[in-house]
Design a protein around this motif. Structure first.
Motif, short mmCIF file in Angstrom:
data_model
loop_
_atom_site.label_atom_id
_atom_site.label_comp_id
_atom_site.label_asym_id
_atom_site.label_seq_id
_atom_site.Cartn_x
_atom_site.Cartn_y
_atom_site.Cartn_z
N ALA A 166 0.77 -1.34 0.07
CA ALA A 166 0.09 0.06 -0.07
C ALA A 166 1.05 1.07 -0.02
O ALA A 166 0.66 2.26 -0.64
CB ALA A 166 -0.85 0.00 1.23
N THR A 170 1.19 4.29 -2.88
CA THR A 170 1.32 5.82 -2.47
C THR A 170 2.49 6.43 -3.06
O THR A 170 2.40 7.49 -3.81
CB THR A 170 1.18 5.93 -1.00
N GLU A 204 -5.58 -5.49 -2.42
CA GLU A 204 -5.62 -4.80 -1.17
C GLU A 204 -4.93 -3.66 -1.08
O GLU A 204 -5.35 -2.84 -0.22
CB GLU A 204 -5.28 -5.83 -0.13
N PHE A 206 -4.23 -1.24 -3.13
CA PHE A 206 -4.93 0.00 -3.62
C PHE A 206 -6.06 0.45 -2.61
O PHE A 206 -6.22 1.71 -2.24
CB PHE A 206 -5.81 -0.28 -5.18
N HIS A 207 -6.68 -0.66 -1.86
CA HIS A 207 -7.58 -0.45 -0.87
C HIS A 207 -7.19 0.33 0.25
O HIS A 207 -7.68 1.47 0.53
CB HIS A 207 -8.47 -1.56 -0.71
N LEU A 208 -6.00 -0.15 0.85
CA LEU A 208 -5.51 0.60 1.77
C LEU A 208 -4.86 1.89 1.68
O LEU A 208 -4.81 2.71 2.75
CB LEU A 208 -4.54 -0.58 2.42
N ALA A 209 -4.45 2.03 0.41
CA ALA A 209 -4.02 3.39 0.11
C ALA A 209 -4.59 4.34 -0.22
O ALA A 209 -4.71 5.61 -0.58
CB ALA A 209 -2.90 3.30 -0.92
N SER A 210 -6.15 3.85 -0.48
CA SER A 210 -7.15 4.94 -0.81
C SER A 210 -7.03 5.28 -2.12
O SER A 210 -7.21 6.45 -2.54
CB SER A 210 -7.35 5.86 0.25
N PHE A 211 -6.65 4.44 -3.30
CA PHE A 211 -6.41 4.78 -4.49
C PHE A 211 -7.13 3.68 -5.62
O PHE A 211 -7.36 2.73 -5.05
CB PHE A 211 -4.90 4.56 -5.16
N THR A 212 -7.84 4.31 -6.31
CA THR A 212 -8.54 3.74 -7.40
C THR A 212 -7.81 2.51 -7.98
O THR A 212 -6.73 3.06 -8.82
CB THR A 212 -9.44 4.41 -8.32
N ASP A 213 -8.19 1.22 -7.97
CA ASP A 213 -7.20 0.38 -8.70
C ASP A 213 -7.79 0.21 -10.09
O ASP A 213 -9.00 -0.10 -10.47
CB ASP A 213 -7.41 -1.09 -8.02
#
Length: 236
Positions: A166, A170, A204, A206-213
């Motif tokens: 993650a 970022t 996971e 992308f989800h934890l980094a709060s970025f759209t995958d």
């Protein structure tokens, strides 16, 4: 530093290539063909080199890889589904893979008068890959200092070794890494499967980094169940 990046074409190594291009002097990308079933990753490494306007070398070590038997990445063994922390993921270990690749990369760096070799090992790899852990990275640097004593001084640059995937997302985003132009899936199909350990970890991250995958997955929701029993801090 004049730096050569070992680039598989995956999210981590492509992010590292963009980081080095922004912060150091990227002199080339180095990839390895060891007979991996997800051979298509090398196309993404080549695209990265073209994008960053640097040379790209692919070292053919398939003859060596053929003898490193028992891995789901090189043999006729099913790639397991699930989280990286699961015992079944040990099937994806290729014995001594990073040690072999790094030894070749350091020889190449010394011959080409480069100052450093960069590798994208990270904290999420520590569960099952011993040659991705900080102890290995530190020991390899000591070994190479002795191996090249009086001939070259090449540094091992591993900026991600203690951070999570993650965090790499970022960092990669901060250097405008085109994540859609990276390949992670170990199964090597037309699209990312969404179920193997590296797909689960990617989704996971992308989800934890709060970025759209931007990745297209065959099974885009499998990661939720696969990660349910593992706290986020475990993948660091």
């Amino acid at each position: 530093m004049k730096t050569i990046v070992i680039c598989s074409g995956g999210l981590d190594s492509v992010s590292l290539a963009h980081k080095v291009a922004a912060e150091q002097e990227l002199v080339g990308l180095l990839s390895f063909d060891y007979g991996q079933r997800h051979h298509k990753e090398l196309d993404y490494a080549a695209a990265c080199a073209k994008r960053l306007s640097v040379p790209h070398q692919i070292i053919d070590i398939r003859a060596i890889g053929a003898h490193l038997t028992g891995s789901a990445l090189t043999d006729d063994v099913d790639v397991p589904d699930g989280h990286y922390a699961e015992e079944t993921m040990k099937a994806t270990v290729v014995p001594n893979r990073n040690a072999i690749m790094l030894a070749i990369a350091f020889g190449l760096a010394a011959a080409q008068k480069a100052d450093a070799v960069a590798v994208a090992v990270h904290g999420g790899d520590h569960f099952i890959y011993p040659d991705c852990r900080p102890g290995f990275i530190d020991a390899f640097q000591v070994m190479q200092k002795l191996a090249l004593d009086g001939y070259a001084d090449v540094k091992l640059y591993a900026p991600y070794v203690t951070i999570s995937k993650a965090d790499i997302v970022t960092d990669g985003a901060s250097h405008a890494t085109p994540f859609e132009e990276t390949w992670s899936c170990y199964k090597g199909g037309a699209r990312h499967c969404g179920r193997c350990g590296t797909c689960v970890e990617r989704r996971e991250a992308f989800h934890l980094a709060s970025f759209t995958d931007p990745t297209e997955y065959e099974d885009p929701d499998f990661w939720v169940a696969a990660t349910a029993n593992y706290a986020a801090e475990e993948v660091k």
